[in-house]
Enzyme design. Structure first.
Site, PDB file in Angstrom:
ATOM      1  N   GLU A   1      62.946  70.999  68.395  1.00  0.00           N
ATOM      2  CA  GLU A   1      64.234  71.127  67.695  1.00  0.00           C
ATOM      3  C   GLU A   1      64.454  72.575  67.247  1.00  0.00           C
ATOM      4  OE1 GLU A   1      63.723  68.493  64.384  1.00  0.00           O
ATOM      5  OE2 GLU A   1      63.614  66.701  65.626  1.00  0.00           O
TER       6      GLU A   1
ATOM      7  N   CYS B   1      82.425  87.107  42.024  1.00  0.00           N
ATOM      8  CA  CYS B   1      82.075  87.372  40.620  1.00  0.00           C
ATOM      9  C   CYS B   1      80.756  86.709  40.230  1.00  0.00           C
ATOM     10  CB  CYS B   1      83.211  86.914  39.721  1.00  0.00           C
ATOM     11  SG  CYS B   1      84.700  87.833  40.099  1.00  0.00           S
TER      12      CYS B   1
HETATM   13  N1  PLP Z   1      64.591  70.254  62.734  1.00  0.00           N
HETATM   14  C1  PLP Z   1      64.773  69.905  61.458  1.00  0.00           C
HETATM   15  C2  PLP Z   1      64.502  68.501  61.061  1.00  0.00           C
HETATM   16  C3  PLP Z   1      65.211  70.842  60.510  1.00  0.00           C
HETATM   17  O1  PLP Z   1      65.395  70.495  59.244  1.00  0.00           O
HETATM   18  C4  PLP Z   1      65.461  72.170  60.933  1.00  0.00           C
HETATM   19  C5  PLP Z   1      65.879  73.211  59.983  1.00  0.00           C
HETATM   20  O2  PLP Z   1      65.411  73.358  58.915  1.00  0.00           O
HETATM   21  C6  PLP Z   1      65.274  72.489  62.282  1.00  0.00           C
HETATM   22  C7  PLP Z   1      64.836  71.515  63.157  1.00  0.00           C
HETATM   23  C8  PLP Z   1      65.530  73.855  62.815  1.00  0.00           C
HETATM   24  O3  PLP Z   1      64.723  74.822  62.257  1.00  0.00           O
HETATM   25  P1  PLP Z   1      64.750  76.299  62.803  1.00  0.00           P
HETATM   26  O4  PLP Z   1      66.161  76.769  62.761  1.00  0.00           O
HETATM   27  O5  PLP Z   1      63.874  77.039  61.886  1.00  0.00           O
HETATM   28  O6  PLP Z   1      64.215  76.260  64.188  1.00  0.00           O
END
Ligand code: PLP
Length: 420
Positions: free
Chosen positions: A275, A343
């Site tokens: 991911e 601000c």
């Molecule tokens: N997967 C999950 C469950 C996340 O919460 C996040 C981001 O915090 C990501 C993937 C992506 O993380 P990154 O942008 O550091 O690769």
């Protein structure tokens, strides 16, 4: 190489001079280089080709712009979504439903129903309670929800506390020592098909060691679950690979990451899921801003720019660093504080920083603003919602309009009981 380079003293995005975009669209404005986006998507995907079975779900939260998602969909990316809104974006961008993973600690019944109707590939469950709700929903809809259990490995990612997600005190996942029992119960529940484990220990990781430690730990859990007689066919290793924000910083490369994953998972015999967010989009964007004025300060001048913490929240939220550069530098430098017009003292981008000398009316950029930039923007202080532009070689297009305060005002009502 991020395709934001000086040509004849003027900063360009690919082949387009940034002043041309600023002139036409106004400032502040996010500008993305499509070439960088495509390159990063390919470098990451190609690095993972050393692994046997891989699925990549882009973390939509890092940059949910439809045009960005469209580019990634064309590169074969699926999506990691954390809300019904992100799910609709991923579908609208043409991402295949079965390539969509639904993460997040607070999925509502309506969101889960919609995701089941759309036929998404996987729900990453954050608790037993959520798993039982999803199972009941699946059964009531006459379907079976594919799911993984997100485990909290209690590993310190070594990143900023507010983007650390894998310590026991963080709200994410189920406690490591209870995960096996929860998995076993959910695996026997109709309406849900448990197929694996998921983890994500944090974002902007500068080192691979915490990831390796977490993967190794969760690999052991996978073996224990299998030994108890349950199938594990998918392991979702999350995102988190960091990017350099300061010139000269060195970060692990996608190939180093892939080699580490290959070493740890060699005998797992699963489909590995990833991911990534920031590593794909971080360096694809800059935030273009104009200097409103330079004001005298006690020890350093204040460079007041027309971008603010509502447009780029990371410095205020995480004390994050974004390199600042003049669009047409004159070669002189000075030490200054860079602030926005909001601000609040937290509306500060940099203090006592050595930067290109800028003066009233000059254009400048905050670099590495493609991830967690526009997506976190808001309209605090009744400021417009910042627009986004995508460049493709010599052409460019507005990919998100500036939303003016008048449009926002038009959505507000004075109730009858206040009229009179
Ligand atoms: N997967 C999950 C469950 C996340 O919460 C996040 C981001 O915090 C990501 C993937 C992506 O993380 P990154 O942008 O550091 O690769």
């Amino acid at each position: 190489m991020d395709h934001f380079e000086y040509r004849d003293g003027v900063l360009h995005a690919e082949d387009v001079p940034l002043p041309a975009i600023a002139q036409a669209v106004g400032t502040p404005v996010y500008v993305y280089a499509r070439a960088t986006l495509t390159r990063h998507a390919r470098v990451f995907r190609d690095a993972l080709a050393v692994l046997p079975r891989v699925k990549i779900a882009f973390a939509v939260k890092s940059n949910p712009n439809l045009a960005v998602l469209r580019v990634l969909a064309a590169e074969g990316y699926g999506a990691d979504v954390v809300s019904g809104g992100e799910l609709e974006r991923a579908l609208a961008a043409g991402m295949a439903a079965d390539g969509i993973v639904f993460s997040g600690v607070g999925k509502t019944e309506a969101e889960m129903r919609r995701a089941l109707e759309a036929g998404i590939g996987q729900f990453n469950l954050e608790s037993e309670e959520e798993g039982l709700e999803l199972a009941a929903l699946g059964a009531s809809m006459g379907t079976v929800a594919p799911a993984a259990l997100r485990v909290n490995p209690d590993v310190d990612a070594g990143t900023h506390g507010k983007i650390s997600t894998g310590k026991a005190e963080n709200k994410f996942g189920v406690p490591f020592d209870r995960a096996g029992a929860i998995y076993a119960r959910l695996a026997e529940t109709p309406g849900i098909a448990m197929r694996g484990l998921a983890l994500h220990i944090g974002s902007q990781l500068a080192k691979l060691e915490p990831l390796e430690q977490a993967f190794t730990k969760v690999g052991g859990l996978m073996r224990a679950i299998r030994a108890a007689g349950h199938a594990v066919t998918h392991m979702d290793l999350g995102g988190g690979v960091g990017v350099p924000y300061r010139e000269g910083e060195v970060f692990p490369q996608p190939a180093d990451y892939a080699a580490m994953v290959e070493r740890v998972t060699r005998d797992w015999d699963v489909t590995l899921m990833f991911e990534p967010g920031r590593v794909i989009t971080g360096n694809t964007g800059v935030l273009v801003t104009r200097v409103v004025r330079v004001k005298e300060g006690a020890s350093h001048p204040w460079v007041v720019v027309d971008a603010a913490m509502n447009d780029l929240a990371r410095p205020a939220l995480y004390d994050a660093w974004h390199d600042f550069a003049a669009v047409t530098p004159d070669g002189e430098r000075f030490t200054a504080n860079i602030v926005g017009p909001i601000c609040e003292s937290s509306d500060t981008f940099a203090m006592a920083r050595d930067i290109d000398r800028v003066t009233r009316g000059d254009l400048a950029v905050f670099r590495t603003a493609g991830a967690y930039g526009a997506t976190m923007a808001n309209t605090y202080n009744s400021r417009p919602l910042v627009p986004e532009v995508m460049v493709d070689e010599g052409r460019w297009a507005v990919v998100a309009d500036r939303i003016d305060p008048a449009t926002i005002l038009a959505a507000e009502r004075v109730p009858d009981f206040l009229k009179g």
